[in-house]
Write a protein that holds these residues in place. Structure first.
Motif, PDB file in Angstrom:
ATOM      1  N   ILE A  88       2.372  -2.800  -6.754  1.00 20.51           N
ATOM      2  CA  ILE A  88       2.337  -1.672  -7.699  1.00 20.51           C
ATOM      3  C   ILE A  88       1.067  -0.886  -7.419  1.00 20.51           C
ATOM      4  CG2 ILE A  88       2.356  -0.981 -10.122  1.00 20.51           C
ATOM      5  CD1 ILE A  88       3.551  -3.773 -10.740  1.00 20.51           C
ATOM      6  N   GLY A  89       1.242   0.358  -7.020  1.00 17.68           N
ATOM      7  CA  GLY A  89       0.087   1.203  -6.720  1.00 17.68           C
ATOM      8  C   GLY A  89       0.095   1.625  -5.266  1.00 17.68           C
ATOM      9  N   GLY A  90      -0.084   2.919  -5.060  1.00 19.20           N
ATOM     10  CA  GLY A  90      -0.021   3.449  -3.696  1.00 19.20           C
ATOM     11  C   GLY A  90      -1.308   4.108  -3.246  1.00 19.20           C
ATOM     12  N   GLY A  91      -2.436   3.617  -3.778  1.00 17.29           N
ATOM     13  CA  GLY A  91      -3.732   4.077  -3.274  1.00 17.29           C
ATOM     14  C   GLY A  91      -4.088   3.252  -2.039  1.00 17.29           C
ATOM     15  N   PRO A  92      -5.340   3.348  -1.575  1.00 19.44           N
ATOM     16  CA  PRO A  92      -5.756   2.567  -0.394  1.00 19.44           C
ATOM     17  C   PRO A  92      -5.524   1.066  -0.577  1.00 19.44           C
ATOM     18  CG  PRO A  92      -7.429   4.170  -0.982  1.00 19.44           C
ATOM     19  CD  PRO A  92      -6.406   4.223  -2.067  1.00 19.44           C
ATOM     20  N   ALA A  93      -5.792   0.541  -1.783  1.00 24.75           N
ATOM     21  CA  ALA A  93      -5.652  -0.906  -2.006  1.00 24.75           C
ATOM     22  C   ALA A  93      -4.191  -1.327  -1.905  1.00 24.75           C
ATOM     23  CB  ALA A  93      -6.228  -1.274  -3.380  1.00 24.75           C
ATOM     24  N   GLY A  94      -3.333  -0.616  -2.621  1.00 22.70           N
ATOM     25  CA  GLY A  94      -1.911  -0.968  -2.610  1.00 22.70           C
ATOM     26  C   GLY A  94      -1.298  -0.809  -1.227  1.00 22.70           C
ATOM     27  N   ALA A 112       4.799   3.330  -6.587  1.00 18.01           N
ATOM     28  CA  ALA A 112       3.622   4.079  -7.037  1.00 18.01           C
ATOM     29  C   ALA A 112       4.024   5.303  -7.831  1.00 18.01           C
ATOM     30  CB  ALA A 112       2.768   4.503  -5.855  1.00 18.01           C
ATOM     31  N   GLU A 113       3.226   5.535  -8.836  1.00 16.62           N
ATOM     32  CA  GLU A 113       3.445   6.760  -9.589  1.00 16.62           C
ATOM     33  C   GLU A 113       3.070   7.944  -8.694  1.00 16.62           C
ATOM     34  OE1 GLU A 113       1.610   6.545 -13.367  1.00 16.62           O
ATOM     35  OE2 GLU A 113       2.189   8.583 -13.893  1.00 16.62           O
ATOM     36  N   ARG A 114       1.984   7.792  -7.993  1.00 17.12           N
ATOM     37  CA  ARG A 114       1.523   8.888  -7.135  1.00 17.12           C
ATOM     38  C   ARG A 114       0.964   8.304  -5.844  1.00 17.12           C
ATOM     39  NH1 ARG A 114      -3.494  12.425  -8.126  1.00 17.12           N
ATOM     40  NH2 ARG A 114      -3.052  14.280  -6.928  1.00 17.12           N
ATOM     41  N   PHE A 115       1.710   8.441  -4.756  1.00 14.86           N
ATOM     42  CA  PHE A 115       1.245   7.843  -3.504  1.00 14.86           C
ATOM     43  C   PHE A 115      -0.068   8.504  -3.074  1.00 14.86           C
ATOM     44  CE2 PHE A 115       0.765   7.133   0.961  1.00 14.86           C
ATOM     45  CZ  PHE A 115       0.993   5.772   1.020  1.00 14.86           C
ATOM     46  N   GLY A 117      -2.926   7.851  -4.565  1.00 13.60           N
ATOM     47  CA  GLY A 117      -3.833   7.528  -5.664  1.00 13.60           C
ATOM     48  C   GLY A 117      -4.951   8.561  -5.798  1.00 13.60           C
ATOM     49  N   GLN A 118      -6.133   8.082  -6.148  1.00 12.72           N
ATOM     50  CA  GLN A 118      -7.271   8.982  -6.388  1.00 12.72           C
ATOM     51  C   GLN A 118      -7.656   9.778  -5.153  1.00 12.72           C
ATOM     52  OE1 GLN A 118     -10.726   7.158  -8.450  1.00 12.72           O
ATOM     53  NE2 GLN A 118      -9.370   5.419  -8.778  1.00 12.72           N
ATOM     54  N   VAL A 119      -7.300   9.227  -3.986  1.00 10.87           N
ATOM     55  CA  VAL A 119      -7.618   9.904  -2.729  1.00 10.87           C
ATOM     56  C   VAL A 119      -7.048  11.333  -2.729  1.00 10.87           C
ATOM     57  CG1 VAL A 119      -6.967   9.876  -0.275  1.00 10.87           C
ATOM     58  CG2 VAL A 119      -7.892   7.812  -1.346  1.00 10.87           C
ATOM     59  N   ASP A 121      -7.032  13.383  -4.969  1.00 13.69           N
ATOM     60  CA  ASP A 121      -7.871  14.321  -5.725  1.00 13.69           C
ATOM     61  C   ASP A 121      -9.232  14.553  -5.082  1.00 13.69           C
ATOM     62  OD1 ASP A 121      -5.911  14.435  -7.733  1.00 13.69           O
ATOM     63  OD2 ASP A 121      -6.678  12.584  -8.625  1.00 13.69           O
ATOM     64  N   THR A 122      -9.432  13.951  -3.932  1.00 15.72           N
ATOM     65  CA  THR A 122     -10.752  13.982  -3.308  1.00 15.72           C
ATOM     66  C   THR A 122     -10.811  15.049  -2.231  1.00 15.72           C
ATOM     67  OG1 THR A 122     -10.789  11.602  -3.652  1.00 15.72           O
ATOM     68  CG2 THR A 122     -12.501  12.495  -2.241  1.00 15.72           C
ATOM     69  N   LYS A 123     -11.913  15.791  -2.226  1.00 17.25           N
ATOM     70  CA  LYS A 123     -12.040  16.816  -1.173  1.00 17.25           C
ATOM     71  C   LYS A 123     -12.646  16.170   0.079  1.00 17.25           C
ATOM     72  CE  LYS A 123     -12.739  21.372   0.099  1.00 17.25           C
ATOM     73  NZ  LYS A 123     -12.098  21.153   1.391  1.00 17.25           N
ATOM     74  N   GLU A 126     -16.898  11.127   3.242  1.00 15.81           N
ATOM     75  CA  GLU A 126     -17.841  10.963   4.351  1.00 15.81           C
ATOM     76  C   GLU A 126     -18.332   9.530   4.487  1.00 15.81           C
ATOM     77  OE1 GLU A 126     -20.828  13.857   3.441  1.00 15.81           O
ATOM     78  OE2 GLU A 126     -19.526  15.530   4.001  1.00 15.81           O
ATOM     79  N   ASN A 127     -17.768   8.616   3.692  1.00 14.78           N
ATOM     80  CA  ASN A 127     -18.271   7.242   3.755  1.00 14.78           C
ATOM     81  C   ASN A 127     -17.228   6.244   4.255  1.00 14.78           C
ATOM     82  OD1 ASN A 127     -16.704   7.476   1.450  1.00 14.78           O
ATOM     83  ND2 ASN A 127     -17.876   5.981   0.297  1.00 14.78           N
ATOM     84  N   LEU A 128     -16.205   6.756   4.947  1.00 15.18           N
ATOM     85  CA  LEU A 128     -15.224   5.848   5.544  1.00 15.18           C
ATOM     86  C   LEU A 128     -15.704   5.582   6.973  1.00 15.18           C
ATOM     87  CD1 LEU A 128     -12.536   4.431   5.066  1.00 15.18           C
ATOM     88  CD2 LEU A 128     -11.371   6.507   5.780  1.00 15.18           C
ATOM     89  N   ARG A 159       6.817   4.876 -12.707  1.00 18.13           N
ATOM     90  CA  ARG A 159       5.734   4.218 -13.426  1.00 18.13           C
ATOM     91  C   ARG A 159       6.221   2.884 -13.974  1.00 18.13           C
ATOM     92  NH1 ARG A 159       3.642   7.618 -18.117  1.00 18.13           N
ATOM     93  NH2 ARG A 159       2.646   8.790 -16.459  1.00 18.13           N
ATOM     94  N   VAL A 160       5.487   1.826 -13.635  1.00 17.19           N
ATOM     95  CA  VAL A 160       5.837   0.502 -14.158  1.00 17.19           C
ATOM     96  C   VAL A 160       5.310   0.415 -15.579  1.00 17.19           C
ATOM     97  CG1 VAL A 160       5.446  -1.976 -13.904  1.00 17.19           C
ATOM     98  CG2 VAL A 160       5.781  -0.565 -11.883  1.00 17.19           C
ATOM     99  N   ALA A 161       6.187   0.071 -16.491  1.00 14.56           N
ATOM    100  CA  ALA A 161       5.787  -0.033 -17.890  1.00 14.56           C
ATOM    101  C   ALA A 161       5.595  -1.484 -18.303  1.00 14.56           C
ATOM    102  CB  ALA A 161       6.829   0.625 -18.780  1.00 14.56           C
TER     103      ALA A 161
END
Ligand SMILES: Cc1cc2nc3c(=O)[nH]c(=O)nc-3n(C[C@H](O)[C@H](O)[C@H](O)COP(=O)(O)OP(=O)(O)OC[C@H]3O[C@@H](n4cnc5c(N)ncnc54)[C@H](O)[C@@H]3O)c2cc1C
Length: 185
Positions: A88-94, A112-115, A117-119, A121-123, A126-128, A159-161
């Protein structure tokens, strides 16, 4: 080259119209609509979205604004199948979890609700380490590319409820998923 979704939709669907305007000629209209960037999506003279957006996210926004037809949402109660691993979750971790599960030969799904994730929303990132600079949508696209190189079933915009952990069966419920069974290995 035709690349704006609105142009494409207008070409293939009679309910869509496309009008192209140059903001420098009609600054009052740009100001009155509150347009600060492109592409901007306006519905009934209200700014619905500004900036880049995925097709699925756009559909969700349009549905929230215009509503949906009940008859077309009857697929809410479908069983999406059985998996050995459901992430559950489609950010980097999932995405990492799903890729590693698939690499171990497990029948895997990622929900995932949004594949991205927070990424998403990121512009600037530089730390990868090993990648001096990238941007969120680009990194999210690479996550998707990496994931789809493996046999992972991807369920987006869900969305998993509720998660029911049982002795031999785990059930996940949510929207638009209502029931998901996991068989024991
Ligand atoms: C504006 C911004 C800038 C950032 N900049 C940087 C940076 O420069 N460098 C850096 O290292 N980090 C940065 N971060 C942090 C970084 O994006 C996060 O640490 C990282 O995305 C966390 O990854 P994650 O996979 O753990 O979770 P997330 O990215 O939060 O992903 C969570 C996933 O779970 C899904 N989800 C949640 N609940 C449910 C549910 N009930 N059902 C289904 N799906 C669900 C979400 O849709 C999403 O797919 C930034 C974050 C933001 C918001």
């Amino acid at each position: 080259m035709l690349y704006r979704p609105s142009i494409r939709w207008a070409l293939v669907h009679p309910d869509f119209e496309h009008e192209m305007i140059d903001g420098s000629f009609v600054p009052q209209q740009i100001e009155s609509l509150g347009i600060q960037g492109v592409p901007s999506i306006i519905a009934d003279s209200k700014l619905l979205h500004s900036g880049r957006i995925s097709f699925l996210d756009l559909i969700v926004k349009l549905e929230a604004f215009f509503g949906t037809i009940a008859a077309n949402t009857s697929s809410a109660n479908i069983d999406l199948g059985a998996f050995e691993v459901v992430v559950i979750g489609g950010g980097p971790a999932g995405t990492s979890a799903a890729i590693y599960s698939a690499r171990k030969g497990l029948k895997t799904a990622l929900l995932a609700e949004r594949f991205g994730g927070q990424v998403q929303d990121t512009k600037g990132i530089e730390n990868l380490i090993s990648i001096p600079y990238t941007e969120g949508p680009e990194l999210a696209a690479h996550l998707r590319e990496h994931l789809t190189a493996y046999p992972v079933t991807l369920f987006e915009q869900r969305r998993v409820a509720k998660v029911d952990i049982k002795l031999d069966t785990n059930e996940l419920a949510g929207k638009p998923i209502s029931k998901w069974l996991k068989n024991p290995p």
